[in-house]
Design an enzyme around this catalytic site. Sequence first.
Site, PDB file in Angstrom:
ATOM      1  N   ASP A 158      -3.703   9.302  77.703  1.00 46.87           N
ATOM      2  CA  ASP A 158      -4.668  10.272  78.257  1.00 46.87           C
ATOM      3  C   ASP A 158      -4.486  11.601  77.524  1.00 46.87           C
ATOM      4  O   ASP A 158      -4.044  12.584  78.094  1.00 46.87           O
ATOM      5  CB  ASP A 158      -4.450  10.446  79.777  1.00 46.87           C
ATOM      6  CG  ASP A 158      -3.037  10.887  80.144  1.00 46.87           C
ATOM      7  OD1 ASP A 158      -2.108  10.732  79.320  1.00 46.87           O
ATOM      8  OD2 ASP A 158      -2.849  11.415  81.259  1.00 46.87           O
TER       9      ASP A 158
ATOM     10  N   HIS B 123       7.988  14.450  76.608  1.00 48.74           N
ATOM     11  CA  HIS B 123       7.574  13.282  77.404  1.00 48.74           C
ATOM     12  C   HIS B 123       7.111  12.039  76.619  1.00 48.74           C
ATOM     13  O   HIS B 123       7.870  11.115  76.402  1.00 48.74           O
ATOM     14  CB  HIS B 123       6.443  13.665  78.351  1.00 48.74           C
ATOM     15  CG  HIS B 123       6.831  14.585  79.454  1.00 48.74           C
ATOM     16  ND1 HIS B 123       7.911  14.382  80.273  1.00 48.74           N
ATOM     17  CD2 HIS B 123       6.250  15.732  79.893  1.00 48.74           C
ATOM     18  CE1 HIS B 123       7.984  15.354  81.164  1.00 48.74           C
ATOM     19  NE2 HIS B 123       6.996  16.192  80.950  1.00 48.74           N
TER      20      HIS B 123
HETATM   21  C1  BDR Z   1       3.251  12.706  81.869  1.00 51.32           C
HETATM   22  O1  BDR Z   1       2.132  13.272  82.553  1.00 51.32           O
HETATM   23  C2  BDR Z   1       1.212  13.786  81.622  1.00 51.32           C
HETATM   24  O2  BDR Z   1       0.813  15.055  82.004  1.00 51.32           O
HETATM   25  C3  BDR Z   1       1.895  13.795  80.288  1.00 51.32           C
HETATM   26  O3  BDR Z   1       0.985  13.556  79.233  1.00 51.32           O
HETATM   27  C4  BDR Z   1       2.902  12.691  80.401  1.00 51.32           C
HETATM   28  O4  BDR Z   1       2.340  11.442  80.078  1.00 51.32           O
HETATM   29  C5  BDR Z   1       4.501  13.509  82.208  1.00 51.32           C
HETATM   30  O5  BDR Z   1       4.753  13.451  83.575  1.00 51.32           O
HETATM   31 CA    CA Z   2       0.217  11.303  78.837  1.00 50.20          CA
END
Ligand code: BDR
Ligand code: CA
Length: 339
Positions: free
Chosen positions: A9, A261
Amino acid sequence: MHKIIIDTDPGVDDTMAIAYALAHPDIELLGLTTVFGNINIDYSTRNAQYILDVLGAESVAVARGAAIPLVQSPLPHADFVHGGDGLGNVYPGSQPGAPAPGAAPLRSEARHAQLEPLDAADFIIRSAQEHPGELTIVAVGPLTNVAEALRREPRLPSLVAGLVIMGGCVDEPGNVSPVAEANFLNDPHAADELLAADWPATIVGLDVTHRIMLTDTHLKQLDDQAGETGALIWQSSRFYVDFYTQSGAAKGLDEPQCAMHDAAAVAYVLQPDAFTVEKGAARVVPEGIAIGQLALDRKGYTYAVPHWQDRPASAVCMTVDADRVREHFLRTIISHHRR
Ligand code: BDR
Ligand code: CA
């Protein structure tokens, strides 16, 4: 060679994950499958194309996926984390700090491959069938597409080499509630459904991703030494770093910084020995005060506990050699640019 699909996403840290995968010679990126999450599905899909375009990877397939979760009503998108356009408001016409007026035009329509005719779930299934035992699904958004693929093809877990999920947290507090991480909260039913199947699954959650921080010094290194890829990561990360420094995991730290992340999930594919895991049955709480929480059986209950019988073991990353992962990420992107 790792054949991977990134289910994404995009997303500032998703962009880092895509850039990392494209830069590493041991990864063949078969496609991006898009999902709602940080932004809506239109922006998500457009961003995936835009990122590939900027990164010079127009031939990589993009398959559009789910617009809403499997069961629950959609939650608000994370425009306060990733900007209204999902990419830190880098699109022309975006106002810093305000929702973007619309997803950006591609830089060059002519250069970009068309969207896949298959939707995300079917693209995942077809890729797994075409490369039995070779495909690793790297899922870095809400898990709706992968759960949908599993519903359509229950043999999927035995067709893939691995499923690496960025989501959840065990000891680490959540980032969207005291106990929940964003990807799991956005579609807890999908996450729980997936973890009921017998995948070679590994969860790369906040227990490790909050340890692998990228400071502005690191990000500037990319801007200075990694061409357009570095510039996109630097520019899109401005809004994201501000969020982290003002209210996220980097609040109060001296140097502005953010968590990598989603790129950590790609790191797990490339360097699994930089992580330690605990294995056990795993569930994601679908509703109530603990909605979105990852619950891991760390004791190995062998007797019948309601809700836990017959759950296969998943591996959950609990510690990481953060310096090693960060250096590998930076070096991979910079040396790819120099080649
Ligand atoms: C996850 O949530 C999204 O906002 C980031 O892209 C990542 O996949 C981190 O909690
Ligand atoms: Ca993500």
